[in-house]
Design a protein around this motif. Structure first.
Motif, mmCIF file in Angstrom:
data_model
loop_
_atom_site.group_PDB
_atom_site.id
_atom_site.type_symbol
_atom_site.label_atom_id
_atom_site.label_comp_id
_atom_site.label_asym_id
_atom_site.label_seq_id
_atom_site.Cartn_x
_atom_site.Cartn_y
_atom_site.Cartn_z
ATOM 1 N N ASP A 1 1.506 -24.558 19.636
ATOM 2 C CA ASP A 1 0.595 -24.732 20.774
ATOM 3 C C ASP A 1 -0.729 -25.363 20.328
ATOM 4 O OD1 ASP A 1 2.358 -23.685 22.627
ATOM 5 O OD2 ASP A 1 1.688 -21.632 22.261
ATOM 6 N N LEU A 2 -1.191 -24.925 19.170
ATOM 7 C CA LEU A 2 -2.437 -25.461 18.634
ATOM 8 C C LEU A 2 -2.304 -26.955 18.362
ATOM 9 C CD1 LEU A 2 -5.287 -24.783 17.607
ATOM 10 C CD2 LEU A 2 -4.285 -24.177 15.406
ATOM 11 N N GLN A 3 -1.166 -27.333 17.867
ATOM 12 C CA GLN A 3 -0.883 -28.751 17.607
ATOM 13 C C GLN A 3 -1.027 -29.586 18.882
ATOM 14 O OE1 GLN A 3 3.352 -29.470 16.594
ATOM 15 N NE2 GLN A 3 3.229 -30.676 18.452
ATOM 16 N N ARG A 4 -0.449 -29.102 19.959
ATOM 17 C CA ARG A 4 -0.495 -29.834 21.225
ATOM 18 C C ARG A 4 -1.949 -29.981 21.699
ATOM 19 N NH1 ARG A 4 1.458 -25.999 24.998
ATOM 20 N NH2 ARG A 4 -0.753 -25.527 25.015
ATOM 21 N N ASP A 5 -2.712 -28.888 21.567
ATOM 22 C CA ASP A 5 -4.104 -28.916 22.018
ATOM 23 C C ASP A 5 -4.962 -29.831 21.151
ATOM 24 O OD1 ASP A 5 -3.338 -27.147 23.921
ATOM 25 O OD2 ASP A 5 -4.385 -25.415 23.094
ATOM 26 N N ILE A 6 -4.712 -29.810 19.847
ATOM 27 C CA ILE A 6 -5.515 -30.642 18.948
ATOM 28 C C ILE A 6 -5.242 -32.116 19.208
ATOM 29 C CG2 ILE A 6 -5.748 -31.352 16.525
ATOM 30 C CD1 ILE A 6 -5.815 -28.437 15.760
ATOM 31 N N LEU A 7 -3.986 -32.441 19.464
ATOM 32 C CA LEU A 7 -3.648 -33.834 19.763
ATOM 33 C C LEU A 7 -4.355 -34.282 21.048
ATOM 34 C CD1 LEU A 7 -2.040 -36.051 18.435
ATOM 35 C CD2 LEU A 7 -0.062 -35.368 19.789
ATOM 36 N N LYS B 1 -7.231 -37.346 21.369
ATOM 37 C CA LYS B 1 -7.119 -38.440 22.334
ATOM 38 C C LYS B 1 -8.404 -38.668 23.123
ATOM 39 C CE LYS B 1 -2.105 -38.300 22.901
ATOM 40 N NZ LYS B 1 -0.971 -37.962 23.780
ATOM 41 N N LYS B 2 -9.319 -37.690 23.084
ATOM 42 C CA LYS B 2 -10.631 -37.908 23.699
ATOM 43 C C LYS B 2 -11.425 -38.962 22.925
ATOM 44 C CE LYS B 2 -13.244 -34.377 24.504
ATOM 45 N NZ LYS B 2 -13.901 -33.045 24.293
ATOM 46 N N TYR B 3 -11.130 -39.072 21.624
ATOM 47 C CA TYR B 3 -11.951 -39.929 20.759
ATOM 48 C C TYR B 3 -11.304 -41.270 20.429
ATOM 49 C CZ TYR B 3 -14.673 -35.739 20.285
ATOM 50 O OH TYR B 3 -15.436 -34.647 20.567
ATOM 51 N N VAL B 4 -9.990 -41.282 20.332
ATOM 52 C CA VAL B 4 -9.303 -42.524 19.982
ATOM 53 C C VAL B 4 -8.055 -42.678 20.839
ATOM 54 C CG1 VAL B 4 -10.048 -42.932 17.596
ATOM 55 C CG2 VAL B 4 -8.247 -41.257 18.068
ATOM 56 N N ALA B 5 -7.685 -43.949 21.059
ATOM 57 C CA ALA B 5 -6.465 -44.232 21.811
ATOM 58 C C ALA B 5 -5.282 -43.974 20.884
ATOM 59 C CB ALA B 5 -6.477 -45.689 22.276
ATOM 60 N N VAL B 6 -4.487 -42.980 21.217
ATOM 61 C CA VAL B 6 -3.348 -42.613 20.384
ATOM 62 C C VAL B 6 -2.075 -42.856 21.178
ATOM 63 C CG1 VAL B 6 -2.163 -40.721 19.205
ATOM 64 C CG2 VAL B 6 -4.650 -40.853 19.115
ATOM 65 N N ARG B 7 -1.196 -43.666 20.629
ATOM 66 C CA ARG B 7 0.112 -43.839 21.267
ATOM 67 C C ARG B 7 1.049 -42.760 20.751
ATOM 68 N NH1 ARG B 7 2.123 -49.902 20.561
ATOM 69 N NH2 ARG B 7 4.056 -48.695 20.627
ATOM 70 N N LEU C 1 -15.184 -34.017 16.671
ATOM 71 C CA LEU C 1 -13.804 -33.539 16.678
ATOM 72 C C LEU C 1 -13.728 -32.118 16.111
ATOM 73 C CD1 LEU C 1 -10.834 -34.256 17.226
ATOM 74 C CD2 LEU C 1 -10.735 -35.298 14.957
ATOM 75 N N GLN C 2 -14.495 -31.883 15.072
ATOM 76 C CA GLN C 2 -14.554 -30.552 14.451
ATOM 77 C C GLN C 2 -14.977 -29.493 15.471
ATOM 78 O OE1 GLN C 2 -17.782 -30.165 11.471
ATOM 79 N NE2 GLN C 2 -18.484 -28.687 12.972
ATOM 80 N N ARG C 3 -15.996 -29.795 16.250
ATOM 81 C CA ARG C 3 -16.509 -28.842 17.246
ATOM 82 C C ARG C 3 -15.425 -28.540 18.278
ATOM 83 N NH1 ARG C 3 -20.098 -32.032 20.368
ATOM 84 N NH2 ARG C 3 -18.135 -32.389 21.458
ATOM 85 N N ASP C 4 -14.736 -29.603 18.720
ATOM 86 C CA ASP C 4 -13.700 -29.423 19.738
ATOM 87 C C ASP C 4 -12.495 -28.654 19.191
ATOM 88 O OD1 ASP C 4 -15.312 -30.832 21.404
ATOM 89 O OD2 ASP C 4 -14.076 -32.628 21.502
ATOM 90 N N ILE C 5 -12.130 -28.937 17.946
ATOM 91 C CA ILE C 5 -10.972 -28.248 17.364
ATOM 92 C C ILE C 5 -11.276 -26.768 17.190
ATOM 93 C CG2 ILE C 5 -9.653 -27.992 15.212
ATOM 94 C CD1 ILE C 5 -9.376 -30.996 15.129
ATOM 95 N N LEU C 6 -12.490 -26.467 16.782
ATOM 96 C CA LEU C 6 -12.859 -25.065 16.626
ATOM 97 C C LEU C 6 -12.787 -24.346 17.980
ATOM 98 C CD1 LEU C 6 -13.575 -23.274 14.298
ATOM 99 C CD2 LEU C 6 -15.994 -23.777 14.680
ATOM 100 N N ALA C 7 -13.207 -25.028 19.041
ATOM 101 C CA ALA C 7 -13.129 -24.440 20.385
ATOM 102 C C ALA C 7 -11.675 -24.164 20.764
ATOM 103 C CB ALA C 7 -13.787 -25.375 21.403
ATOM 104 N N VAL C 8 -10.774 -25.085 20.389
ATOM 105 C CA VAL C 8 -9.353 -24.921 20.692
ATOM 106 C C VAL C 8 -8.775 -23.736 19.904
ATOM 107 C CG1 VAL C 8 -7.129 -25.990 20.131
ATOM 108 C CG2 VAL C 8 -8.791 -27.242 21.504
ATOM 109 N N VAL C 9 -9.155 -23.640 18.635
ATOM 110 C CA VAL C 9 -8.654 -22.544 17.796
ATOM 111 C C VAL C 9 -9.033 -21.200 18.396
ATOM 112 C CG1 VAL C 9 -8.955 -21.398 15.551
ATOM 113 C CG2 VAL C 9 -8.550 -23.866 15.641
ATOM 114 N N LYS C 10 -10.243 -21.145 18.982
ATOM 115 C CA LYS C 10 -10.728 -19.882 19.558
ATOM 116 C C LYS C 10 -9.932 -19.455 20.780
ATOM 117 C CE LYS C 10 -15.435 -20.117 17.748
ATOM 118 N NZ LYS C 10 -16.854 -20.391 18.045
ATOM 119 N N LYS C 11 -9.138 -20.371 21.344
ATOM 120 C CA LYS C 11 -8.238 -19.981 22.432
ATOM 121 C C LYS C 11 -7.136 -19.056 21.926
ATOM 122 C CE LYS C 11 -6.400 -23.149 24.997
ATOM 123 N NZ LYS C 11 -5.787 -24.462 25.358
#
Lengths: 83, 83
Positions: free
Chosen positions: A41-47, A51-57, B42-52
């Motif tokens: 689940d964490l993987q899905r959220d991190i991806l 995608k907020k920062y770079v265009a990822v296909r 990205l670090q800030r956002d990932i940490l927020a996701v981990v806290k979920k």
């Protein structure tokens, strides 16, 4: 750190080095192997965050999940579009 | 992979191994060093996701950002609460 031993055999070719890329490794070392594994689940959220920062296909993302003992390691490799 | 060489000198002590922990490594290899560096955001956002998924105390997170050549590597180490 368990994270490094798992992938230490990998080498980057010089051709691959020319590409712009993002690699994310997540290692979760658990005391209790039967506890919840939230890495998928964490993987899905991190991806989604990436995608907020770079265009990822989606076809430029490779994902690998390894388990070794009490550690789960999730590896995401993303090749970024050239500008 | 540049990611592994940077940290290969680290060793985990057996005392530290008993803790539950999460480690996140993000490596961004850029073709153009002058391009935008989004790793801190990205670090800030990932940490927020981990806290979920897990209760993370801010004082149990260590963050390190290294730059080597065209690669930026962000390392987050999180010690998780014992259940």
């Amino acid at each position: 750190m368990a994270l490094f031993g798992l992938f230490s055999g990998k080498k980057k070719t010089s051709a691959a080095a020319a590409k712009e890329r993002l690699q994310i490794l997540i290692s979760h070392e658990r005391q209790n192997r039967n506890g919840p594994d939230f890495l998928p689940d964490l993987q899905r959220d991190i991806l989604a965050v990436v995608k907020k920062y770079v265009a990822v296909r989606d076809d430029h993302v490779s994902i690998r999940l390894d388990r070794a003992g009490d550690a789960s390691v999730l590896e995401l490799n993303v090749t970024l579009p050239e500008n």
